[in-house]
Design a protein around this motif. Structure first.
Motif, mmCIF file in Angstrom:
data_model
loop_
_atom_site.group_PDB
_atom_site.id
_atom_site.type_symbol
_atom_site.label_atom_id
_atom_site.label_comp_id
_atom_site.label_asym_id
_atom_site.label_seq_id
_atom_site.Cartn_x
_atom_site.Cartn_y
_atom_site.Cartn_z
ATOM 1 N N ALA A 19 62.585 61.750 53.220
ATOM 2 C CA ALA A 19 63.158 61.388 54.519
ATOM 3 C C ALA A 19 64.296 60.383 54.381
ATOM 4 O O ALA A 19 65.198 60.342 55.222
ATOM 5 C CB ALA A 19 62.072 60.814 55.429
ATOM 6 N N LYS A 20 64.281 59.599 53.328
ATOM 7 C CA LYS A 20 65.321 58.583 53.145
ATOM 8 C C LYS A 20 66.702 59.199 52.921
ATOM 9 O O LYS A 20 67.721 58.543 53.112
ATOM 10 C CB LYS A 20 64.972 57.689 51.954
ATOM 11 C CG LYS A 20 63.784 56.772 52.202
ATOM 12 C CD LYS A 20 63.526 55.912 50.967
ATOM 13 C CE LYS A 20 62.341 54.984 51.176
ATOM 14 N NZ LYS A 20 62.094 54.158 49.965
ATOM 15 N N ARG B 261 67.951 61.625 54.634
ATOM 16 C CA ARG B 261 68.399 62.271 55.863
ATOM 17 C C ARG B 261 69.368 61.419 56.669
ATOM 18 O O ARG B 261 69.383 60.190 56.565
ATOM 19 C CB ARG B 261 67.192 62.588 56.742
ATOM 20 C CG ARG B 261 66.305 63.700 56.234
ATOM 21 C CD ARG B 261 65.103 63.875 57.134
ATOM 22 N NE ARG B 261 64.616 65.253 57.112
ATOM 23 C CZ ARG B 261 63.662 65.708 57.890
ATOM 24 N NH1 ARG B 261 63.085 64.913 58.769
ATOM 25 N NH2 ARG B 261 63.283 66.961 57.811
ATOM 26 N N ARG C 264 66.650 60.593 59.438
ATOM 27 C CA ARG C 264 65.353 60.279 58.857
ATOM 28 C C ARG C 264 64.204 60.974 59.607
ATOM 29 O O ARG C 264 64.111 62.176 59.583
ATOM 30 C CB ARG C 264 65.169 58.769 58.764
ATOM 31 C CG ARG C 264 66.252 58.119 57.910
ATOM 32 C CD ARG C 264 65.829 56.867 57.223
ATOM 33 N NE ARG C 264 66.831 56.455 56.243
ATOM 34 C CZ ARG C 264 66.687 55.430 55.438
ATOM 35 N NH1 ARG C 264 65.589 54.684 55.499
ATOM 36 N NH2 ARG C 264 67.628 55.139 54.557
ATOM 37 N N SER D 188 56.938 59.142 62.612
ATOM 38 C CA SER D 188 57.505 57.836 62.252
ATOM 39 C C SER D 188 56.432 56.754 62.250
ATOM 40 O O SER D 188 56.437 55.857 61.394
ATOM 41 C CB SER D 188 58.633 57.468 63.215
ATOM 42 O OG SER D 188 58.151 57.291 64.536
ATOM 43 N N ASP E 157 69.993 67.719 58.996
ATOM 44 C CA ASP E 157 68.722 67.549 58.299
ATOM 45 C C ASP E 157 67.868 68.815 58.278
ATOM 46 O O ASP E 157 66.739 68.798 57.791
ATOM 47 C CB ASP E 157 67.913 66.419 58.955
ATOM 48 C CG ASP E 157 68.598 65.064 58.846
ATOM 49 O OD1 ASP E 157 69.406 64.890 57.914
ATOM 50 O OD2 ASP E 157 68.343 64.196 59.696
#
Length: 433
Positions: free
Chosen positions: A175-176, A178, A181, A188, A234
């Motif tokens: 995810a980092k 993106r 994210r 989250s 993404d």
């Protein structure tokens, strides 16, 4: 002590035809035995909590009519029980098949109880929202609180729950990379908890205990996509697909435990990648019903995302999605009100209906052919009655008459509209051929 009720999926696996299966079969113009076999296989789910009184069961699966869901619920900044019931009324009036209560503000349990009591449609929730509210933030979450909230919501009569057990500690690194994210609220929250505690996802580690609760009350699990893409940049990345593989594993564990499960799908996907995404879910998740948000096919139309997403939803349903989660004009902008709910539901009824026609579902086109006959006869009232939103059709017809100087009670059988007028109406002219 009374014997624990036998759940819908247990009955299906035992070869029984229950009342719910019979009702679904009748509404879908299919044989009850076919529905039973699909429920037993896990490719159709019937969300039907044993404590939801007056529920009218529906089936969700790739071979059935495409269903749509409407999200309602308060926030810490807006809405109240009365407004949520107004949203529920609009959602049901305009054709939502299920409704999710995504409340995150005050009185979550009370609002949910009112919604369940007033809804004949299946009700879904996201338990982590209430757990977070009780904990006072992600750092206060723990295993016991999560299980307690799931248990209480099941007892209340929630028919299906979205949990996010597929996002694992190892996935956070993906995810980092993106642009946006993690855009899933549940995703989250859990990602932050895992990162801060350096522990695995509590929904994953407690999955067997969650299955026990769901089996007891016949709660269908909606395996949430905490790593769904929140922008086109993404889409279809390693974070999304790593989670999808985990969800496939959890589908199989759910079926083995006698719990119905469906899988949630991506939010923002370029139009040309939708077909691939639908097929990949079917392969990785053994054809579990796919419940998709949109997908939104362009990121630059805030205020019109009920349209940008309905475009993607039609394509998704055509290629196998079983249920569409609506998007309203307020997406990315604010909490929807009752009118936003109306607009979102109608946009998605159009998307689902268009896919059903293209897939030649039984009797899908009957309404279209009937309204065409009414147009040929210039029967305005019949056209209104057959419209997906009769109120809007009447409003626009009255507005057009007023703008042309005609009274609202102008002859309802007038053989023209105000675009063509009496001399240029193609249907009236060609009627004489």
């Amino acid at each position: 002590m009374s014997e624990r009720p036998i759940t819908q999926i247990q009955r299906a696996c035992a070869g029984e035809i229950t009342s719910a299966i019979a009702q679904v079969a009748a509404s879908e113009y299919r044989e009850a035995e076919e529905i039973r076999a699909q429920v037993a296989a896990g490719t159709i789910v019937i969300p039907a909590n044993i404590n939801h009184v007056h529920l009218q069961p529906i089936g969700i699966g790739r071979l059935l009519r495409t269903k749509i869901n409407a999200n309602i619920g308060n926030s810490s900044l807006s809405s109240c029980p009365r407004q949520e019931l107004e949203k529920l009324e609009n959602a049901l009036k305009y054709g939502a098949d299920t409704v999710m209560d995504l409340s995150t503000g005050s009185n979550i349990s009370g609002i949910r109880q009112q919604i369940i009591a007033h809804s004949p449609a299946p009700i879904g929730t996201v338990p982590v929202y209430e757990a977070l509210s009780r904990a006072g933030g992600a750092d206060g979450l723990n295993d016991e609180l999560i299980l307690q909230v799931i248990q209480e919501q099941a007892e209340q009569g929630v028919d299906y729950m979205t949990i996010h057990p597929g996002i694992l500690l190892a996935h956070i690194e993906y995810a980092k990379k993106r642009l946006l994210r993690i855009v899933s609220r549940g995703g989250s929250i859990i990602a932050r908890w895992m990162k801060n505690n350096q522990r695995e996802n509590p929904f994953y580690t407690n999955f067997d205990k969650i299955l026990e609760i769901c089996r007891k009350y016949d709660v269908t699990l909606s395996l949430g996509d905490g790593m769904r893409p929140g922008c086109l940049a993404d889409a279809s990345d390693e974070a999304q697909f790593a989670e999808l593989d985990t969800l496939g594993e959890l589908v199989r564990r759910s079926r083995a435990a006698g719990v119905q499960a469906m899988v949630e799908g991506p939010g923002h996907i370029p139009f040309d990648e939708i077909e691939m995404n639908m097929k990949r879910e079917r392969e990785r998740c053994d054809d579990a019903p796919f419940y998709i948000l949109g997908p939104v096919v362009t990121d630059c139309a805030p205020g019109y995302d009920h349209i940008t997403s309905a475009i993607g939803a039609t394509m998704g349903a055509y290629h196998g999605a079983a249920m569409l989660c609506y998007v309203t004009p307020k997406e990315h902008l604010g909490l929807p009100n009752a009118e936003d709910v109306r607009n979102g539901v109608i946009a998605y009824k159009i998307a689902a209906h268009a896919a059903d026609i293209a897939l030649k579902r039984p009797h899908a086109r009957d309404r279209d052919d009937a309204i065409s006959r009414a147009r040929a006869d210039f029967d305005w009232e019949e056209q209104f009655d057959l419209a997906l939103d009769p109120d809007r059709a009447r409003e626009l017809r009255a507005e057009a008459l007023a703008e042309s100087g005609k009274p609202a009670n102008h002859d309802q059988h007038a053989q023209y509209c105000t675009m063509c007028g009496p001399d240029f109406c193609s249907m009236r002219i060609s009627k004489d051929l």
